[in-house]
Write an enzyme that holds these catalytic residues in place. Structure first.
Site, PDB file in Angstrom:
ATOM      1  N   GLU A 166       0.832  -1.212   0.000  1.00  0.00           N
ATOM      2  CA  GLU A 166       0.000   0.000   0.000  1.00  0.00           C
ATOM      3  C   GLU A 166       0.864   1.259   0.000  1.00  0.00           C
ATOM      4  O   GLU A 166       0.553   2.242  -0.662  1.00  0.00           O
ATOM      5  CB  GLU A 166      -0.939   0.012   1.209  1.00  0.00           C
ATOM      6  CG  GLU A 166      -2.054  -1.008   1.131  1.00  0.00           C
ATOM      7  CD  GLU A 166      -2.964  -0.788  -0.073  1.00  0.00           C
ATOM      8  OE1 GLU A 166      -3.131   0.356  -0.494  1.00  0.00           O
ATOM      9  OE2 GLU A 166      -3.490  -1.794  -0.594  1.00  0.00           O
TER      10      GLU A 166
ATOM     11  N   CYS B 230     -11.789   2.391 -15.876  1.00  0.00           N
ATOM     12  CA  CYS B 230     -12.071   3.799 -15.559  1.00  0.00           C
ATOM     13  C   CYS B 230     -10.758   4.569 -15.406  1.00  0.00           C
ATOM     14  O   CYS B 230     -10.492   5.182 -14.384  1.00  0.00           O
ATOM     15  CB  CYS B 230     -12.921   3.883 -14.289  1.00  0.00           C
ATOM     16  SG  CYS B 230     -13.741   5.477 -14.135  1.00  0.00           S
TER      17      CYS B 230
ATOM     18  N   CYS C  63     -15.556   2.924 -21.313  1.00  0.00           N
ATOM     19  CA  CYS C  63     -16.913   2.747 -20.802  1.00  0.00           C
ATOM     20  C   CYS C  63     -17.642   1.564 -21.452  1.00  0.00           C
ATOM     21  O   CYS C  63     -18.358   0.842 -20.755  1.00  0.00           O
ATOM     22  CB  CYS C  63     -17.724   4.024 -20.972  1.00  0.00           C
ATOM     23  SG  CYS C  63     -17.025   5.388 -20.030  1.00  0.00           S
TER      24      CYS C  63
ATOM     25  N   CYS D  71     -17.121  -1.569 -19.507  1.00  0.00           N
ATOM     26  CA  CYS D  71     -17.096  -1.428 -18.042  1.00  0.00           C
ATOM     27  C   CYS D  71     -18.349  -2.029 -17.390  1.00  0.00           C
ATOM     28  O   CYS D  71     -19.469  -1.723 -17.799  1.00  0.00           O
ATOM     29  CB  CYS D  71     -16.991   0.059 -17.689  1.00  0.00           C
ATOM     30  SG  CYS D  71     -17.114   0.365 -15.917  1.00  0.00           S
TER      31      CYS D  71
ATOM     32  N   CYS E 230     -23.704   4.183 -14.182  1.00  0.00           N
ATOM     33  CA  CYS E 230     -22.722   5.270 -14.138  1.00  0.00           C
ATOM     34  C   CYS E 230     -23.290   6.536 -14.780  1.00  0.00           C
ATOM     35  O   CYS E 230     -23.699   6.514 -15.937  1.00  0.00           O
ATOM     36  CB  CYS E 230     -21.446   4.830 -14.860  1.00  0.00           C
ATOM     37  SG  CYS E 230     -20.219   6.142 -14.911  1.00  0.00           S
TER      38      CYS E 230
HETATM   39  S1  SF4 Z   1     -18.761   3.569 -17.226  1.00  0.00           S
HETATM   40 FE1  SF4 Z   1     -18.321   4.999 -15.568  1.00  0.00          FE
HETATM   41  S2  SF4 Z   1     -17.127   3.814 -14.122  1.00  0.00           S
HETATM   42 FE2  SF4 Z   1     -17.101   2.695 -16.049  1.00  0.00          FE
HETATM   43  S3  SF4 Z   1     -15.260   3.415 -17.145  1.00  0.00           S
HETATM   44 FE3  SF4 Z   1     -16.939   4.714 -17.809  1.00  0.00          FE
HETATM   45  S4  SF4 Z   1     -16.858   6.471 -16.417  1.00  0.00           S
HETATM   46 FE4  SF4 Z   1     -15.675   4.840 -15.451  1.00  0.00          FE
END
Ligand code: SF4
Length: 351
Positions: free
Chosen positions: A32, A187, A194, A197, A203
């Site tokens: 960390e 992200c 996106c 994702c 989102c």
């Molecule tokens: S959908 Fe939202 S959380 Fe996913 S990569 Fe795009 S901005 Fe990031």
């Protein structure tokens, strides 16, 4: 978010990272600390190297600071190394050689903020602690569709609330790793992915490009330019003059070439001679200027440094004493000290 994130994490998470395969509190804390300001790819070899040299809290606590800085050399943000050394000493002295199990005691360790404490408590002891590292912060900022400066006090409070709300009980450890991985894989700060994702269905930023770009725009800034002239003085035996940097400021606590001028590159020969004379007389040395190297560049987190190295002959014995912070070392010994990466590269090229 956990319902969307955890199945994705099981399939696509970075399970091979070495700190994902241990529950040792020392190894998890070390990871960390390394990851606080460093990308995974860069941190990996340092993690292995530091664990090999200092495998337990006791080894790190009892090592001389110079030995720790030498292993940290090249990683940057050297205050982390000094804090880690002090934190290990506190863990050994005050906590029986185990990372403290309560948040307040963990956060009392040097270099351990709320998110670092939470990450270790969740991964080493299975506690339901929410993290808010750079990746988690970015994911939450975007999914919640927040606006304004991500680091403002109001957004900071809101983000911690969201982090606590979204972190599931019983699986905080996996969730914390999942949100870190999502921030690294999908992200990303620039050009987030996106379409692939798993959080896309919920989102807010994904559907609104003006929100998506906000995080990146508010954080992107041109690094200001700074200039310096460093001194590479060698004696007749080829030993090089080194100066220990003050604890605070750039390269804090590391051994560096002396900085002859911290505001400009001394291209003018007269100015160079005067600066060298001033430096020699302040340190009780006899120096004769030689050549000035071409300009080099080094990127720090907050600025870009352009510097040139002035070579000089050192014509007097340097007696190492604690006050001056000066030593004269042969190149082999110098390379065993904690050196900033550009200075290390420079010395490696000398012999
Ligand atoms: S959908 Fe939202 S959380 Fe996913 S990569 Fe795009 S901005 Fe990031």
């Amino acid at each position: 978010m956990a319902e969307l994130l955890l199945p994705w994490y099981r399939r696509c998470g970075r399970h091979d990272l070495p700190w994902r395969k241990t529950q040792d509190d020392y190894a998890l804390w070390l990871a960390e600390i390394l990851l606080q300001q460093t990308q995974v790819r860069t941190a990996l070899p340092y993690y292995g190297r530091l664990l090999a040299h200092f495998p337990r809290w006791q080894d790190l606590a009892s090592a001389p600071l110079d030995a720790v800085l030498a292993q940290w050399s090249g990683l940057g943000y050297y205050a982390r190394a000094r804090n880690a050394h002090r934190a290990a000493q506190m863990v050994v002295r005050d906590h029986g050689g185990r990372f403290p199990k309560d948040r307040a005691s963990a956060m009392a360790l040097p270099g351990v903020g709320r998110s670092t404490a939470a990450a270790v408590l969740a991964s080493a002891y299975g506690q339901d602690e929410a993290i808010l590292d750079a990746n988690a912060r970015r994911v939450l900022f975007r999914t919640a569709g927040l606006v304004g400066e991500p680091r403002s006090a109001a957004n900071d409070r809101r983000l911690w609330q969201l982090a606590a709300m979204e972190t599931p009980r019983g699986t905080a450890h996996d969730y914390n790793q999942a949100i870190q991985d999502l921030g690294a894989i999908h992200c990303r700060s620039r050009r987030p992915d996106c379409p692939g994702c798993p959080l896309r269905p919920r989102c807010r930023a994904a559907a609104r490009p003006e929100l998506l770009n906000r995080y990146e725009q508010t954080h992107r800034s041109d690094r200001p330019q700074r200039y310096a002239t460093l001194l590479l003085a060698r004696d007749a035996a080829g030993r090089v003059l080194l100066h220990r940097r003050p604890e605070h400021g750039i390269w804090g606590g590391l051994w560096s070439l002396p900085i002859l001028d911290a505001s400009q590159i001394l291209t003018d020969p007269d100015q160079r001679a005067q600066a060298l004379e001033r430096y020699a007389s302040a340190c009780g040395l006899r120096l004769k200027a030689q050549s000035l190297d071409p300009v080099r560049r080094h990127l720090f987190s907050h600025f870009q440094l352009e510097y040139a190295v002035l070579h000089a002959q050192l014509r007097a014995e340097v007696v190492a004493d604690g006050d001056s912070g000066l030593v004269c070392q042969d190149i082999g010994s110098a390379l065993g000290l904690g050196l900033p990466s550009p200075i290390r590269r420079l010395l490696e090229q000398l012999d």
